[in-house]
Design an enzyme around this catalytic site. Structure first.
Site, PDB file in Angstrom:
ATOM      1  N   CYS A 287       0.818  -0.758   0.009  1.00 35.84           N
ATOM      2  CA  CYS A 287      -0.226   0.048   0.285  1.00 35.84           C
ATOM      3  C   CYS A 287       0.771   1.332   0.204  1.00 35.84           C
ATOM      4  O   CYS A 287       0.967   2.129  -0.994  1.00 35.84           O
ATOM      5  CB  CYS A 287      -0.941  -0.253   0.769  1.00 35.84           C
ATOM      6  SG  CYS A 287      -1.962  -1.535   1.089  1.00 35.84           S
TER       7      CYS A 287
HETATM    8  N1  LIG Z   1      -2.303  -6.071   2.234  1.00 37.70           N
HETATM    9  C1  LIG Z   1      -2.897  -4.790   2.158  1.00 37.70           C
HETATM   10  O1  LIG Z   1      -2.307  -4.931   2.966  1.00 37.70           O
HETATM   11  C2  LIG Z   1      -3.745  -4.254   2.024  1.00 37.70           C
HETATM   12  C3  LIG Z   1      -4.905  -3.260   2.610  1.00 37.70           C
HETATM   13  C4  LIG Z   1      -5.293  -2.494   1.709  1.00 37.70           C
HETATM   14  C5  LIG Z   1      -5.830  -2.207   0.732  1.00 37.70           C
HETATM   15  N2  LIG Z   1      -5.159  -3.318  -0.295  1.00 37.70           N
HETATM   16  C6  LIG Z   1      -5.523  -3.661  -1.725  1.00 37.70           C
HETATM   17  O2  LIG Z   1      -6.497  -4.622  -2.008  1.00 37.70           O
HETATM   18  C7  LIG Z   1      -6.194  -4.867  -3.169  1.00 37.70           C
HETATM   19  C8  LIG Z   1      -5.938  -5.885  -3.174  1.00 37.70           C
HETATM   20  O3  LIG Z   1      -4.698  -6.523  -2.918  1.00 37.70           O
HETATM   21  P1  LIG Z   1      -4.109  -7.655  -1.062  1.00 37.70           P
HETATM   22  O4  LIG Z   1      -3.061  -7.187  -0.866  1.00 37.70           O
HETATM   23  O5  LIG Z   1      -4.925  -9.059  -1.279  1.00 37.70           O
HETATM   24  O6  LIG Z   1      -3.685  -8.979  -3.129  1.00 37.70           O
HETATM   25  P2  LIG Z   1      -3.337 -10.107  -2.997  1.00 37.70           P
HETATM   26  O7  LIG Z   1      -2.319 -10.639  -4.263  1.00 37.70           O
HETATM   27  O8  LIG Z   1      -3.168 -10.697  -1.506  1.00 37.70           O
HETATM   28  O9  LIG Z   1      -4.855 -10.953  -3.618  1.00 37.70           O
HETATM   29  C9  LIG Z   1      -5.278 -10.933  -5.013  1.00 37.70           C
HETATM   30  C10 LIG Z   1      -6.283 -11.916  -5.117  1.00 37.70           C
HETATM   31  O10 LIG Z   1      -6.664 -12.123  -6.908  1.00 37.70           O
HETATM   32  C11 LIG Z   1      -5.968 -12.655  -7.538  1.00 37.70           C
HETATM   33  N3  LIG Z   1      -6.731 -12.180  -8.755  1.00 37.70           N
HETATM   34  C12 LIG Z   1      -6.420 -11.882  -9.470  1.00 37.70           C
HETATM   35  N4  LIG Z   1      -7.147 -11.748 -11.083  1.00 37.70           N
HETATM   36  C13 LIG Z   1      -8.254 -11.438 -10.882  1.00 37.70           C
HETATM   37  C14 LIG Z   1      -9.293 -11.688 -11.201  1.00 37.70           C
HETATM   38  N5  LIG Z   1      -9.199 -11.448 -12.656  1.00 37.70           N
HETATM   39  N6  LIG Z   1     -10.415 -12.453 -10.908  1.00 37.70           N
HETATM   40  C15 LIG Z   1     -10.169 -13.063  -9.808  1.00 37.70           C
HETATM   41  N7  LIG Z   1      -9.340 -12.841  -8.654  1.00 37.70           N
HETATM   42  C16 LIG Z   1      -8.106 -12.633  -9.198  1.00 37.70           C
HETATM   43  C17 LIG Z   1      -5.289 -13.764  -6.880  1.00 37.70           C
HETATM   44  O11 LIG Z   1      -5.133 -14.627  -7.650  1.00 37.70           O
HETATM   45  C18 LIG Z   1      -4.338 -12.736  -5.602  1.00 37.70           C
HETATM   46  O12 LIG Z   1      -5.140 -14.496  -5.622  1.00 37.70           O
HETATM   47  C19 LIG Z   1      -5.970  -4.321  -3.574  1.00 37.70           C
HETATM   48  O13 LIG Z   1      -5.728  -3.194  -4.356  1.00 37.70           O
HETATM   49  C20 LIG Z   1      -4.345  -3.362  -2.486  1.00 37.70           C
HETATM   50  O14 LIG Z   1      -3.436  -2.475  -2.551  1.00 37.70           O
HETATM   51  C21 LIG Z   1      -4.535  -3.937   0.320  1.00 37.70           C
END
Ligand SMILES: NC(=O)c1ccc[n+]([C@@H]2O[C@H](COP(=O)([O-])OP(=O)(O)OC[C@H]3O[C@@H](n4cnc5c(N)ncnc54)[C@H](O)[C@@H]3O)[C@@H](O)[C@H]2O)c1
Length: 439
Positions: free
Chosen positions: A275
């Site tokens: 982030c």
């Molecule tokens: N990790 C954090 O601490 C955090 C905190 C706040 C916000 N975010 C935001 O949340 C969002 C997700 O982050 P995350 O950390 O969960 O990512 P992540 O990589 O852990 O998980 C994302 C998932 O989406 C899947 N994916 C990819 N393409 C896809 C599709 N077309 N359809 C369905 N699933 C699909 C991936 O296989 C993966 O399992 C990002 O925008 C991130 O910036 C993350």
């Protein structure tokens, strides 16, 4: 009864199916919270390993206990699939896919686009869609609205509902989790806000509704830009204090004794995680398109990006003071995760520090109780050392990059020849200690 009222009733009675697209760090905890609240949840993800694990009742996210997942899978409240066609029977969809940066530093919207394309095939009247992925202001209206509604002949706010709600999960945190961290919600229309709020309020304790999707998108960017800029400021303070010969940690503690008007941030070897280093750049990219330069973001980014290089420069100087060259020295990097007590290495400054030390000719090893294996920026595979204390004794310098709580710091200090502490992990032990140099 209108489509809106019927959908709200179904959401309140939890009689409609919900889906989460993307079962990662954000999606899995959210799916679990919905399922625990009584919704029937389908997690959709193209990653077969995740789907197999979930359907066996196994969690792969540190903050989500396997017992919880197993119970929800057994009761039929949670199931996972790679098959997007299941969305045809779903009324509410939350999108939690990655939003990284491209190598050029531009937003990589490919995951949002592919998830939206898949979802578009199964859109039907009476659906609510909430985008959770962090992104630039305007994404929900400019990308999702046409693909999911306008091009399908569905009228938003009447036939279907669309909102943005930023995820605020802080991995490793136990006091504020998905269920009790207030959720900001902003719809494309007031009816969209109403439906999306009714859905989330059935599972999450507090929903803070704002007047537009753009306000919700911008609120997330404010939160993360605030952190990034303050970290940049305190990193520069560390650089200034070194020149002045003043102890930056003492200065910060002194300022933090003020009970109002000050918030404590600490310096370190650079930004990490999914982030803080990335999200503000989504905002500055968007502003560039509007011929505006986001100067605070650019400046903080420049300072933060340079911190791994600054830390390695300080290690080099400290070895020089001990009549040693960094080239050929054995360096043990302690901690590789981007922050303490978690198993996430994404964007970790440890990778930059390791790479820069190697470029200077150091023999680098690392230890991290949470990261058993890593890939350096130049695709070199490394395993965490198994005998920590042996590695500490043999290292010419131990560089503390991540201050995991589980380390026995007094024992490490006792055994080490010399420690560079970039996090003040040693606290008082490191102050005025000839064996220690602090950032
Ligand atoms: N990790 C954090 O601490 C955090 C905190 C706040 C916000 N975010 C935001 O949340 C969002 C997700 O982050 P995350 O950390 O969960 O990512 P992540 O990589 O852990 O998980 C994302 C998932 O989406 C899947 N994916 C990819 N393409 C896809 C599709 N077309 N359809 C369905 N699933 C699909 C991936 O296989 C993966 O399992 C990002 O925008 C991130 O910036 C993350």
């Amino acid at each position: 009864m209108s489509t809106k009222d019927r959908l709200i009733e179904g959401l309140q009675q939890k009689s409609v199916q919900v889906a989460v697209l993307g079962m990662g760090y954000v999606g899995l905890p959210l799916a679990v919270v919905f399922a625990e609240a009584g919704f029937k949840v389908i997690g959709v993800d193209p990653d077969s390993r995740k789907i197999e694990a979930l359907n066996k009742g196994v969690s792969y996210i540190q903050d989500v206990p396997t017992e919880k997942v197993a119970k929800l899978v057994k009761s039929g409240h949670l199931k996972a699939t790679m098959d997007f066609s299941t969305l045809k029977d779903v009324a509410a969809v939350s999108i939690c896919v990655p939003t990284p940066l491209r190598k050029t530093g531009d937003p990589d919207m490919s995951y949002i686009l592919s998830a939206t394309e898949q979802l578009a095939k199964y859109m039907h009247p009476g659906m609510v869609v909430v985008l959770e992925s962090t992104t630039y202001p305007g994404t929900t209206r400019e990308i999702l609205l046409p693909m999911l509604g306008d091009e399908k002949g569905l009228k938003v706010g009447e036939d279907w509902f669309l909102a943005f709600s930023p995820e605020r999960v802080d991995p490793g945190r136990e006091d504020w989790t998905t269920i009790n961290t207030p959720k900001v919600m902003g719809g494309i229309t007031p009816a969209c806000s109403e439906v999306a709020t009714a859905w989330y309020a059935g599972a999450i304790q507090t929903v803070h509704t704002v007047s537009s999707a753009e306000a919700a998108e911008m609120a997330k960017l404010l939160e993360n830009t605030f952190r990034m800029i303050n970290i940049g400021m305190v990193n520069e303070l560390a650089i200034m204090c070194e020149r002045l010969g003043v102890d930056v940690w003492e200065v910060i503690d002194a300022a933090a004794s003020k009970p109002f008007g000050f918030m404590k941030f600490t310096p370190g070897p650079g930004l990490g995680g999914h982030c803080i280093p990335i999200d503000p750049l989504y905002l500055s990219w968007k502003m560039k398109a509007l011929n505006y330069n986001a100067r605070f973001i650019d400046l903080a980014s420049e300072i933060n990006t340079n911190m791994p290089r600054y830390v390695v420069g300080r290690v080099l100087d400290a070895l020089n003071d001990r009549s040693r060259a960094l080239k050929g020295s054995n360096v043990l990097v302690l901690g590789a995760a981007y922050k303490p007590d978690i198993d996430d290495i994404r964007e970790s400054p440890a990778l930059d520090v390791i790479g820069l030390l190697q470029q200077k000719g150091a023999q680098v090893q690392y230890h991290d109780p949470y990261i058993s294996h890593l890939k350096t920026h130049d695709d070199q595979e490394m395993d965490s050392v198994t005998d920590l204390m042996k590695a500490v004794r043999e290292a010419d310098v131990v560089v503390i990059v991540t201050s995991h709580k589980g380390y026995d710091y007094p024992a490490i200090l006792e055994a080490a020849k010399f420690v560079f502490d970039s996090r003040n992990a040693l606290g008082k032990l490191g102050k005025d200690n000839p064996k220690v140099v602090r950032l």
